[in-house]
Each structure stands twice: as structure tokens, then as C-alpha cells.
Design an enzyme around this catalytic site. Structure first.
Site, PDB file in Angstrom:
ATOM      1  N   ARG A  19      80.306  20.736 -59.078  1.00 56.09           N
ATOM      2  CA  ARG A  19      80.927  20.091 -58.047  1.00 56.09           C
ATOM      3  C   ARG A  19      82.117  19.237 -58.659  1.00 56.09           C
ATOM      4  O   ARG A  19      81.686  18.512 -59.357  1.00 56.09           O
ATOM      5  CB  ARG A  19      80.475  19.032 -57.137  1.00 56.09           C
ATOM      6  CG  ARG A  19      81.366  18.161 -56.422  1.00 56.09           C
ATOM      7  CD  ARG A  19      80.720  17.524 -55.245  1.00 56.09           C
ATOM      8  NE  ARG A  19      80.324  18.241 -54.160  1.00 56.09           N
ATOM      9  CZ  ARG A  19      80.042  17.991 -52.926  1.00 56.09           C
ATOM     10  NH1 ARG A  19      80.147  16.600 -52.782  1.00 56.09           N
ATOM     11  NH2 ARG A  19      79.758  18.676 -51.828  1.00 56.09           N
ATOM     12  N   HIS A  23      84.725  25.422 -50.627  1.00 56.74           N
ATOM     13  CA  HIS A  23      83.445  24.784 -50.520  1.00 56.74           C
ATOM     14  C   HIS A  23      82.597  26.051 -49.942  1.00 56.74           C
ATOM     15  O   HIS A  23      81.948  25.955 -48.668  1.00 56.74           O
ATOM     16  CB  HIS A  23      83.423  23.467 -49.463  1.00 56.74           C
ATOM     17  CG  HIS A  23      82.106  22.894 -49.619  1.00 56.74           C
ATOM     18  ND1 HIS A  23      81.008  23.004 -50.432  1.00 56.74           N
ATOM     19  CD2 HIS A  23      81.626  21.814 -48.969  1.00 56.74           C
ATOM     20  CE1 HIS A  23      80.040  22.154 -50.266  1.00 56.74           C
ATOM     21  NE2 HIS A  23      80.639  21.094 -49.392  1.00 56.74           N
ATOM     22  N   CYS A  75      81.067  19.314 -41.540  1.00 58.17           N
ATOM     23  CA  CYS A  75      80.384  19.463 -42.760  1.00 58.17           C
ATOM     24  C   CYS A  75      79.548  18.194 -43.088  1.00 58.17           C
ATOM     25  O   CYS A  75      78.827  18.223 -43.786  1.00 58.17           O
ATOM     26  CB  CYS A  75      81.230  19.963 -43.920  1.00 58.17           C
ATOM     27  SG  CYS A  75      82.485  18.692 -44.246  1.00 58.17           S
ATOM     28  N   ARG A  96      71.942  23.696 -44.985  1.00 56.93           N
ATOM     29  CA  ARG A  96      72.014  23.739 -46.467  1.00 56.93           C
ATOM     30  C   ARG A  96      71.003  24.196 -47.245  1.00 56.93           C
ATOM     31  O   ARG A  96      70.874  24.895 -48.230  1.00 56.93           O
ATOM     32  CB  ARG A  96      72.652  22.448 -46.735  1.00 56.93           C
ATOM     33  CG  ARG A  96      73.694  21.835 -46.060  1.00 56.93           C
ATOM     34  CD  ARG A  96      74.997  22.499 -46.060  1.00 56.93           C
ATOM     35  NE  ARG A  96      75.671  22.390 -47.599  1.00 56.93           N
ATOM     36  CZ  ARG A  96      76.357  21.455 -47.790  1.00 56.93           C
ATOM     37  NH1 ARG A  96      76.652  20.463 -46.996  1.00 56.93           N
ATOM     38  NH2 ARG A  96      76.862  21.505 -49.291  1.00 56.93           N
TER      39      ARG A  96
HETATM   40  N1   CP Z   1      79.279  18.551 -46.943  1.00 61.67           N
HETATM   41  C1   CP Z   1      78.917  18.184 -48.104  1.00 61.67           C
HETATM   42  O1   CP Z   1      79.155  18.827 -49.136  1.00 61.67           O
HETATM   43  O2   CP Z   1      78.238  17.127 -48.145  1.00 61.67           O
HETATM   44  P1   CP Z   1      78.277  16.312 -49.605  1.00 61.67           P
HETATM   45  O3   CP Z   1      79.547  15.800 -50.135  1.00 61.67           O
HETATM   46  O4   CP Z   1      77.305  15.038 -49.119  1.00 61.67           O
HETATM   47  O5   CP Z   1      77.633  16.830 -50.581  1.00 61.67           O
HETATM   48  N1  NVA Z   2      86.912  17.740 -47.634  1.00 62.80           N
HETATM   49  C1  NVA Z   2      85.801  16.996 -47.894  1.00 62.80           C
HETATM   50  C2  NVA Z   2      84.525  17.620 -48.105  1.00 62.80           C
HETATM   51  C3  NVA Z   2      83.389  16.815 -48.349  1.00 62.80           C
HETATM   52  C4  NVA Z   2      81.911  17.513 -48.353  1.00 62.80           C
HETATM   53  C5  NVA Z   2      86.174  16.587 -49.606  1.00 62.80           C
HETATM   54  O1  NVA Z   2      86.532  17.524 -50.260  1.00 62.80           O
HETATM   55  O2  NVA Z   2      86.028  15.439 -49.653  1.00 62.80           O
END
Ligand code: CP
Ligand code: NVA
Length: 321
Positions: A119, A146, A281, A309
Site C-alpha cells: 500500500r 484499490h 469501503c 475482505r
Molecule cells: N477500506 C480500506 O482499505 O480500509 P483500510 O484503509 O483500513 O485498510
Molecule cells: N480513498 C481512501 C480510501 C481508504 C481505504 C484513501 O485513499 O484514503
């Protein structure tokens, strides 16, 4: 219920082994269905100690330069439940932070690990890691996409409605990473996708064009408009995400102004189909992109989404790693 139509042959599991999972556009519709069918099977099996252990003896590296609750914890739990081990590598824990190249990091970690979940901010970093790694790289969110979230979201929608084709998913708010992957996921299963965004916050036009082509092949439609009420008309799913994503904190005031008319509240939900569900999400900001009455109300599917998930990640790990 089977996720397959009779016309869709399932690819063998061997078709995935060792491949990267960087974006949904890299998967065929049949591969998306195969991953989701595996996820449904893992969900049926639960988390008994007697689960099959396809990750026994395998180690997943987890490189995170951004915060995470769901992705980090559900991937790590999935690895543990499938008999493997995970090594969490947060900001400052690799020599990357002191100037070692991504290419060298990829080459070295490939000698120790069996897969890497990453990430980070820039999608090009994930692509560079993948270009130099000899183990599968999984995109756990970038500023652009994502994909693993969107796969879990497809599972949640299928559980609720028993199908995707003939359904409309309305995405209201920022045309961000989550919106782009959701659009690409919807296109792969022939579900209509309608986004409503303020000017300047649309999903990437090149990715919209490519999703449109995928959708057309399965009889689906991808549209982008300004009016949230237009997007949610006849929608079975109303989806939103934060207005200020990670890394955009300096834009917060401008974004709150631009997105104010895009809150998903009871008035907007009332304009969708009577059986429409609400999805997000997470993490959510009640009173910004969603009213508390909606996310905490009876139409909200957000915690099923979060749970799925874990099941989708077991499918991804058992197929790709
Ligand atoms: N929705 C999601 O990816 O959550 P996190 O940022 O907590 O991993
Ligand atoms: N759009 C958000 C999603 C987090 C899961 C971000 O990138 O912060």
C-alpha cells in the site's frame, strides 16, 4: 449459489499462480468470477482450525507507507488462517526510506518471500516493484486504485442480490482510487456503474473509456454525471467514500466545499430503488460524505463489506501466492 453463468468457463487455479494483482483491468471477467467463487467457498468454510493450509511454509511481506485497519488486519488474518506467516513492513522499516531503489528491494525481497502486499501513494512504485520482483505483488491501495477492495465489494453485492447484471451501482462523491476500481470491477461483471462527481473530481477519463469498453462487452454501462439524484435513480447500490483521501489533507477545505452537495443522506437514498443498499469501503466520516442515519441504518452493508475482505483475501492468497 454458483457465481458462474453456464457460458463462462472457469480458468484453472494454475492460471493465477505467481501473477501480480495490480489492477482489475488486468483480469478477465472469467478470472474475476473465479476469484469470487473461491472467496465464497472460503467464506462457507469459516475460520475453523481444520481449514486447508495452502500458505503453509510461505511468507507474505506487507509494505505499508499509509495507514490501514481493514487491509492490513484482514490480509494478516487470512495469511495466518491459511497456515502462512506475514511480515509487516511499515514506513521507515526498509532501506527504501534511505534511498535503496525499488528495483533492488524487489530483487532482494524476492529471495526471501513468496509474495508482497503493498500500500503506497504512487501506483508507479507498485508497478516498478512488480517489474523487478519474481514473486507476486498485490496492490493494497495506491492513489489511483484499490482493486482488492472492489473484489470484496462485488462479493457483497452478489450476496445481497444474487446477481450483478441488470443492477445499477451509483457512486457519489470523489472519483478517487476506490471509485476507479469499483468502476473497473462493475464493468468486468456487466453491472451498470453511474458516478456523480463535482467538476474536476471525475474518475480518470482513460480508465473510464477502458471500463466502458469492458462493460459494453457484457451489456453494462458506465456513465459519469454531476447530479447525485440522476446517478442514484434506479440504483440498487449507493456507494460513497471519503472526500479527503490519504495524502490530500492540504486540500481539505476546498474539498469539503466542493463535495457538500454530494452527501449520501436519507433524501438521496430515497431516490434510489426501495431495496437499495448503502456501501462504503470505510473508514467513514459521518456528517461529511455520509449521514449517520444512512451508514448506521438498516440499508447499510458496510460491515459485510469489511468482513468480505477476509474471504476475498484468502481467495487471492490461495490462488496467486
Ligand atoms: N477500506 C480500506 O482499505 O480500509 P483500510 O484503509 O483500513 O485498510
Ligand atoms: N480513498 C481512501 C480510501 C481508504 C481505504 C484513501 O485513499 O484514503
Amino acid at each position: 449459489m454458483s457465481l458462474y453463468s453456464k457460458a463462462t468457463p472457469a480458468p484453472g487455479a494454475a492460471a493465477f499462480k505467481g501473477r501480480h494483482l495490480l489492477d482489475l483491468k488486468d483480469l478477465t471477467p472469467a478470472e474475476v468470477l473465479q476469484i469470487l467463487a473461491a472467496a465464497a467457498e472460503w467464506k462457507d468454510r469459516g475460520s475453523d482450525p481444520g481449514l486447508p493450509q495452502p500458505l503453509r511454509g510461505k511468507t507474505l511481506g506487507m509494505i505499508f507507507t499509509k495507514s490501514s485497519t481493514r487491509t492490513r488486519v484482514s490480509f494478516q488474518a487470512a495469511v495466518n488462517q491459511l497456515g502462512g506467516q506475514a511480515i509487516f513492513l511499515g514506513t521507515g522499516e526498509l532501506q527504501l526510506g534511505r534511498g535503496e531503489t525499488i528495483a533492488d528491494t524487489a530483487r532482494v525481497l524476492s529471495r526471501y518471500l513468496d509474495g508482497i502486499l503493498i500500500r503506497t501513494y504512487d501506483q508507479r512504485e507498485v508497478e516498478e516493484l512488480a517489474a523487478h520482483a519474481t514473486i507476486p505483488i498485490i496492490n493494497g491501495l495506491t492513489d489511483q486504485s484499490h482493486p482488492t477492495q472492489a473484489l470484496a465489494d462485488l462479493q457483497t453485492i452478489h450476496e445481497r442480490f444474487g446477481r450483478w447484471q441488470g443492477l445499477r451501482l451509483a457512486y457519489v462523491g470523489d472519483g478517487n482510487n476506490v471509485a476507479v476500481s469499483l468502476m473497473e470491477a462493475a464493468a468486468k461483471v456487466g453491472m451498470d456503474f453511474a458516478a456523480a462527481t463535482p467538476p474536476g473530481y471525475e474518475p480518470d477519463p482513460a480508465r473510464v473509456a477502458s471500463a466502458r469498453a469492458d462493460a459494453a462487452a457484457l451489456g453494462g454501462r458506465v456513465t459519469v454525471c454531476r447530479d447525485p439524484f440522476e446517478a442514484v435513480r434506479e440504483a440498487s447500490v449507493v456507494y460513497t467514500d471519503v472526500w479527503v483521501s490519504m495524502g490530500q489533507e492540504a486540500e481539505r477545505e476546498a474539498r469539503l466545499r466542493a463535495f457538500a452537495p454530494y452527501q449520501v443522506n436519507e433524501a438521496l437514498m430515497a431516490a434510489a430503488r426501495p431495496d437499495a443498499i448503502f456501501m462504503h469501503c470505510l473508514p467513514a466520516h459521518r456528517g461529511e460524505e455520509v449521514a449517520a442515519a444512512v451508514i448506521d441504518g438498516p440499508r447499510s452493508a458496510v460491515f459485510d463489506q469489511a468482513e468480505n475482505r477476509l474471504h476475498v483475501y484468502k481467495a487471492i492468497l490461495s490462488l496467486f501466492v
